[in-house]
Design a protein around this motif. Sequence first.
Motif, PDB file in Angstrom:
ATOM      1  N   LYS A  37      23.897 -18.513  -1.585  1.00 30.04           N
ATOM      2  CA  LYS A  37      24.727 -19.350  -0.562  1.00 30.04           C
ATOM      3  C   LYS A  37      25.223 -18.036   0.580  1.00 30.04           C
ATOM      4  N   ALA A  38      25.495 -17.005  -0.238  1.00 35.97           N
ATOM      5  CA  ALA A  38      25.992 -16.073   0.748  1.00 35.97           C
ATOM      6  C   ALA A  38      24.943 -15.299   1.988  1.00 35.97           C
ATOM      7  N   ILE A  39      23.766 -15.511   1.190  1.00 33.01           N
ATOM      8  CA  ILE A  39      22.649 -14.834   1.835  1.00 33.01           C
ATOM      9  C   ILE A  39      22.219 -15.831   2.950  1.00 33.01           C
ATOM     10  N   GLY A  40      22.270 -17.061   2.733  1.00 31.93           N
ATOM     11  CA  GLY A  40      21.949 -17.959   3.501  1.00 31.93           C
ATOM     12  C   GLY A  40      23.117 -18.260   4.732  1.00 31.93           C
ATOM     13  N   ALA A  41      24.314 -18.081   4.359  1.00 28.68           N
ATOM     14  CA  ALA A  41      25.474 -17.989   5.442  1.00 28.68           C
ATOM     15  C   ALA A  41      25.214 -16.661   6.322  1.00 28.68           C
ATOM     16  N   LYS A  42      24.709 -15.645   5.745  1.00 34.70           N
ATOM     17  CA  LYS A  42      24.663 -14.474   6.549  1.00 34.70           C
ATOM     18  C   LYS A  42      23.594 -14.374   7.560  1.00 34.70           C
ATOM     19  N   LEU A  43      22.480 -15.084   6.938  1.00 34.51           N
ATOM     20  CA  LEU A  43      21.119 -15.479   7.775  1.00 34.51           C
ATOM     21  C   LEU A  43      21.655 -16.339   8.988  1.00 34.51           C
ATOM     22  N   GLU A  44      22.460 -17.432   8.585  1.00 33.72           N
ATOM     23  CA  GLU A  44      22.857 -18.244   9.958  1.00 33.72           C
ATOM     24  C   GLU A  44      23.538 -17.690  10.742  1.00 33.72           C
ATOM     25  N   ALA A  45      24.665 -16.658  10.411  1.00 34.77           N
ATOM     26  CA  ALA A  45      25.630 -15.977  11.348  1.00 34.77           C
ATOM     27  C   ALA A  45      24.643 -15.036  12.145  1.00 34.77           C
ATOM     28  N   ASP A  46      23.857 -14.310  11.556  1.00 35.28           N
ATOM     29  CA  ASP A  46      22.968 -13.416  12.164  1.00 35.28           C
ATOM     30  C   ASP A  46      21.853 -13.988  13.128  1.00 35.28           C
ATOM     31  N   ALA A  47      21.551 -15.123  12.841  1.00 35.92           N
ATOM     32  CA  ALA A  47      20.495 -15.564  13.541  1.00 35.92           C
ATOM     33  C   ALA A  47      20.461 -15.450  14.924  1.00 35.92           C
ATOM     34  N   PRO A  48      21.502 -15.615  15.534  1.00 29.95           N
ATOM     35  CA  PRO A  48      21.424 -15.486  17.178  1.00 29.95           C
ATOM     36  C   PRO A  48      21.224 -13.964  17.636  1.00 29.95           C
ATOM     37  N   THR A  49      21.469 -13.099  16.731  1.00 30.83           N
ATOM     38  CA  THR A  49      21.480 -11.651  17.213  1.00 30.83           C
ATOM     39  C   THR A  49      20.116 -10.758  16.630  1.00 30.83           C
ATOM     40  N   ILE A  50      19.280 -11.365  15.584  1.00 32.30           N
ATOM     41  CA  ILE A  50      18.306 -11.023  15.123  1.00 32.30           C
ATOM     42  C   ILE A  50      16.678 -11.216  15.693  1.00 32.30           C
ATOM     43  N   SER A  51      15.725 -10.483  15.639  1.00 34.50           N
ATOM     44  CA  SER A  51      14.740 -10.894  16.367  1.00 34.50           C
ATOM     45  C   SER A  51      13.992 -11.926  15.588  1.00 34.50           C
ATOM     46  N   GLU A  52      13.193 -12.816  16.014  1.00 35.93           N
ATOM     47  CA  GLU A  52      12.396 -13.796  15.526  1.00 35.93           C
ATOM     48  C   GLU A  52      11.622 -13.328  14.049  1.00 35.93           C
ATOM     49  N   PHE A  53      11.009 -12.024  14.240  1.00 36.44           N
ATOM     50  CA  PHE A  53      10.227 -11.611  13.234  1.00 36.44           C
ATOM     51  C   PHE A  53      11.155 -11.638  12.169  1.00 36.44           C
ATOM     52  N   GLU A  54      12.335 -10.822  12.284  1.00 35.94           N
ATOM     53  CA  GLU A  54      13.359 -10.630  11.132  1.00 35.94           C
ATOM     54  C   GLU A  54      14.002 -12.046  10.563  1.00 35.94           C
ATOM     55  N   ARG A  55      14.239 -12.828  11.492  1.00 36.33           N
ATOM     56  CA  ARG A  55      14.517 -14.070  11.339  1.00 36.33           C
ATOM     57  C   ARG A  55      13.535 -14.825  10.165  1.00 36.33           C
ATOM     58  N   ASN A  56      12.316 -14.677  10.804  1.00 29.15           N
ATOM     59  CA  ASN A  56      11.252 -15.396   9.847  1.00 29.15           C
ATOM     60  C   ASN A  56      11.202 -14.881   8.404  1.00 29.15           C
ATOM     61  N   LYS A  57      11.335 -13.620   8.340  1.00 28.07           N
ATOM     62  CA  LYS A  57      11.228 -12.772   7.129  1.00 28.07           C
ATOM     63  C   LYS A  57      12.335 -13.104   6.373  1.00 28.07           C
ATOM     64  N   ARG A  58      13.582 -13.245   6.703  1.00 27.28           N
ATOM     65  CA  ARG A  58      14.522 -13.236   5.960  1.00 27.28           C
ATOM     66  C   ARG A  58      14.670 -14.814   5.435  1.00 27.28           C
ATOM     67  N   THR A  59      14.157 -15.726   6.399  1.00 26.78           N
ATOM     68  CA  THR A  59      14.047 -17.166   5.925  1.00 26.78           C
ATOM     69  C   THR A  59      12.945 -17.344   4.858  1.00 26.78           C
ATOM     70  N   ARG A  60      11.992 -16.565   4.830  1.00 27.86           N
ATOM     71  CA  ARG A  60      10.953 -16.708   3.540  1.00 27.86           C
ATOM     72  C   ARG A  60      11.535 -16.115   2.541  1.00 27.86           C
ATOM     73  N   GLU A  61      12.224 -14.917   2.865  1.00 34.15           N
ATOM     74  CA  GLU A  61      12.930 -14.213   1.365  1.00 34.15           C
ATOM     75  C   GLU A  61      13.847 -15.408   0.879  1.00 34.15           C
ATOM     76  N   LEU A  62      14.743 -16.185   1.707  1.00 37.77           N
ATOM     77  CA  LEU A  62      15.616 -16.954   1.232  1.00 37.77           C
ATOM     78  C   LEU A  62      14.937 -18.318   0.579  1.00 37.77           C
ATOM     79  N   HIS A  63      13.649 -18.768   1.155  1.00 35.36           N
ATOM     80  CA  HIS A  63      13.104 -19.669   0.512  1.00 35.36           C
ATOM     81  C   HIS A  63      12.459 -19.281  -0.664  1.00 35.36           C
ATOM     82  N   ASP A  64      11.991 -18.193  -0.751  1.00 33.08           N
ATOM     83  CA  ASP A  64      11.299 -17.485  -2.009  1.00 33.08           C
ATOM     84  C   ASP A  64      12.550 -17.588  -3.205  1.00 33.08           C
TER      85      ASP A  64
END
Length: 172
Positions: free
Chosen positions: A73-100
């Motif tokens: 949950k903490a990682i998901g919240a951090k990703l959501e908070a960082d989403a507007p400021t990170i690159s699409e590549f980084e966002r996709n990478k972190r989303t995949r990691e979260l999904h895994d």
Amino acid sequence: MKTAFATLPKRLVLLAALCACSLAQAQQGSRVAYVQTERLMTESKLSKVADAKIEAEFSKRRAAIAEQVTKLKAIGAKLEADAPTISEFERNKRTRELHDMDNDLERKNREYREDLNQRLNEERASIASKAHKLIEQIAEEEKIDIVLQEWVWASPKLDITDKILKRLDNAK
């Protein structure tokens, strides 16, 4: 090979058995009793010891899963908070990691539930085996012809559950 009774609903077979028992009792003075097996599985000392043993056995795994849920949950919240400021590549990478991580958590949770259910079933089978022997013993001692485990209705004076519980609690 199925018998004719195997295709009938369980309640209908039980009702027929009760009618036959009543007829036999009326004709021969047969004795009938019943036992509430669920009470044996929840109220006996053996079941309480088994529950405590299982709780101790599985508490670490349950705590680890709860910790992983919190972390996820903490990682998901951090990703959501960082989403507007990170690159699409980084966002996709972190989303995949979260999904895994989420898939791994689901797998661990499923394995936990399966293992827990298996242990519960093992302990209940052990208690049921001991209870069955005691039911037979009491039936022989008290000259009971039939002991029912399921019924539609029965008089409380036919209930031998407390006797079984007492002996089960004294059994080792």
